[in-house]
Scaffold this active site. Structure first.
Site, PDB file in Angstrom:
ATOM      1  N   ASP A   6       0.911  -1.181  -0.076  1.00  5.34           N
ATOM      2  CA  ASP A   6       0.115   0.061  -0.031  1.00  5.34           C
ATOM      3  C   ASP A   6       0.761   1.231   0.055  1.00  5.34           C
ATOM      4  O   ASP A   6       1.588   1.375   1.035  1.00  5.34           O
ATOM      5  CB  ASP A   6      -0.824   0.045   1.301  1.00  5.34           C
ATOM      6  CG  ASP A   6      -1.669   1.350   1.440  1.00  5.34           C
ATOM      7  OD1 ASP A   6      -2.558   1.525   0.411  1.00  5.34           O
ATOM      8  OD2 ASP A   6      -1.813   2.012   2.353  1.00  5.34           O
ATOM      9  N   GLU A 100      -1.221  -1.222  -5.928  1.00  2.00           N
ATOM     10  CA  GLU A 100      -2.613  -0.522  -6.153  1.00  2.00           C
ATOM     11  C   GLU A 100      -2.414   0.276  -7.577  1.00  2.00           C
ATOM     12  O   GLU A 100      -1.129   0.706  -7.786  1.00  2.00           O
ATOM     13  CB  GLU A 100      -3.218   0.457  -5.261  1.00  2.00           C
ATOM     14  CG  GLU A 100      -1.837   1.433  -4.722  1.00  2.00           C
ATOM     15  CD  GLU A 100      -2.523   2.213  -3.593  1.00  2.00           C
ATOM     16  OE1 GLU A 100      -3.245   2.883  -3.467  1.00  2.00           O
ATOM     17  OE2 GLU A 100      -1.766   2.037  -2.292  1.00  2.00           O
ATOM     18  N   CYS A 152     -12.499  -4.741   5.864  1.00  2.00           N
ATOM     19  CA  CYS A 152     -11.870  -5.354   6.923  1.00  2.00           C
ATOM     20  C   CYS A 152     -11.473  -6.565   5.914  1.00  2.00           C
ATOM     21  O   CYS A 152     -12.324  -7.286   5.462  1.00  2.00           O
ATOM     22  CB  CYS A 152     -12.849  -5.851   8.049  1.00  2.00           C
ATOM     23  SG  CYS A 152     -12.439  -7.308   9.105  1.00  2.00           S
ATOM     24  N   CYS A 155     -13.221 -10.204   7.729  1.00  2.00           N
ATOM     25  CA  CYS A 155     -14.617 -10.602   7.367  1.00  2.00           C
ATOM     26  C   CYS A 155     -15.207  -9.791   6.201  1.00  2.00           C
ATOM     27  O   CYS A 155     -16.334 -10.311   5.648  1.00  2.00           O
ATOM     28  CB  CYS A 155     -15.635 -10.319   8.685  1.00  2.00           C
ATOM     29  SG  CYS A 155     -15.796  -8.648   8.939  1.00  2.00           S
ATOM     30  N   CYS A 176     -13.071  -3.376  13.403  1.00  6.77           N
ATOM     31  CA  CYS A 176     -14.359  -3.638  12.382  1.00  6.77           C
ATOM     32  C   CYS A 176     -15.718  -4.010  13.257  1.00  6.77           C
ATOM     33  O   CYS A 176     -15.578  -4.389  14.293  1.00  6.77           O
ATOM     34  CB  CYS A 176     -14.026  -4.944  11.660  1.00  6.77           C
ATOM     35  SG  CYS A 176     -15.208  -5.676  10.764  1.00  6.77           S
ATOM     36  N   CYS A 179     -16.762  -7.719  13.099  1.00  6.92           N
ATOM     37  CA  CYS A 179     -15.972  -9.024  13.504  1.00  6.92           C
ATOM     38  C   CYS A 179     -15.125  -8.588  14.869  1.00  6.92           C
ATOM     39  O   CYS A 179     -14.842  -9.272  15.651  1.00  6.92           O
ATOM     40  CB  CYS A 179     -15.350  -9.587  12.770  1.00  6.92           C
ATOM     41  SG  CYS A 179     -13.659  -8.727  12.010  1.00  6.92           S
ATOM     42  N   ASP A 186      -2.941   0.846   6.995  1.00  8.29           N
ATOM     43  CA  ASP A 186      -2.273   0.869   5.785  1.00  8.29           C
ATOM     44  C   ASP A 186      -1.870  -0.895   5.678  1.00  8.29           C
ATOM     45  O   ASP A 186      -1.837  -1.199   4.619  1.00  8.29           O
ATOM     46  CB  ASP A 186      -0.989   1.569   5.897  1.00  8.29           C
ATOM     47  CG  ASP A 186      -1.250   3.252   5.692  1.00  8.29           C
ATOM     48  OD1 ASP A 186      -2.269   3.301   5.307  1.00  8.29           O
ATOM     49  OD2 ASP A 186      -0.476   3.985   6.643  1.00  8.29           O
TER      50      ASP A 186
END
Length: 203
Positions: A6, A100, A152, A155, A176, A179, A186
């Site tokens: 990232d 990315e 997340c 999940c 999250c 979950c 990052d």
């Protein structure tokens, strides 16, 4: 060996192992010094104009122009060397690297971040990754970064849905709501980027 990366401004990059590479900010280091040198250059240009001397004959102007160019060139060379080391290290140590897709032109429209984005050299870095992966017989793929920071990786819950608010840039860590998994923003994004890359190759 597989890794997702990232790219961000807090660090140059954070990978899916949770490791970070610091952003060296070469231009920012010389920003004030370069600005001072450029002001001196402007003064000498004005003086030469007032004295009706062509700039190519103004020795003090030409000397200062050389100083300004040398400072800018030093920062550019330092950045290039850093990008070469970072890209070579990633490619040599991993069979698959996923990053990315960057839309630099869109990012540069954000005037508050444009200077920092230009300084970090993401576009050059990804270009280096592409040709070095080919050179060393490794795989390098890019994926759509949409929601990678908001999702997340445990999940799949996406912030901004089910009555939740999207994470702001200031929120570097979060839990999250579905979950309960704690995320470093990052690192979580890098894990999602790696997962998308694997899915892209499988598809």
């Amino acid at each position: 060996s597989q890794i997702g990366i990232d790219l961000n401004l807090d660090n140059f990059l954070t990978d899916s192992n949770g490791d970070t590479v610091a952003n060296p900010c070469y231009y920012h280091r010389i920003k004030s010094k370069l600005a001072s040198a450029q002001r001196t250059l402007s003064r000498r240009a004005r003086r030469a104009k007032q004295e009706h001397r062509p700039l190519h004959q103004a020795k003090r102007y030409q000397k200062q122009r050389s100083i300004v160019a040398k400072q800018a060139r030093k920062a550019a060379n330092q950045r290039k060397d850093f990008l070469h080391v970072a890209s070579t290290t990633l490619v040599k140590n991993h069979d698959l690297v996923v990053a990315e897709e960057l839309r630099s032109k869109n990012l540069l429209k954000n005037h508050a971040l444009a200077l920092s984005i230009s300084d970090v050299g993401w576009g050059h870095f990804l270009d280096m990754m592409t040709y070095k992966a080919s050179l060393y017989g490794k795989q390098f793929v890019t994926v759509d970064p949409k929601h990678t920071t908001q999702t997340c990786h445990t999940c799949g819950f996406v912030m901004g849905t089910a009555g939740t608010h999207k994470l702001t840039l200031a929120q570097r860590q979060w839990d999250c709501p579905q979950c309960g998994q704690h995320h470093i923003r990052d690192h979580n994004a890098a894990l999602n980027i790696l997962a998308r890359g694997i899915t892209k190759l499988a598809g």
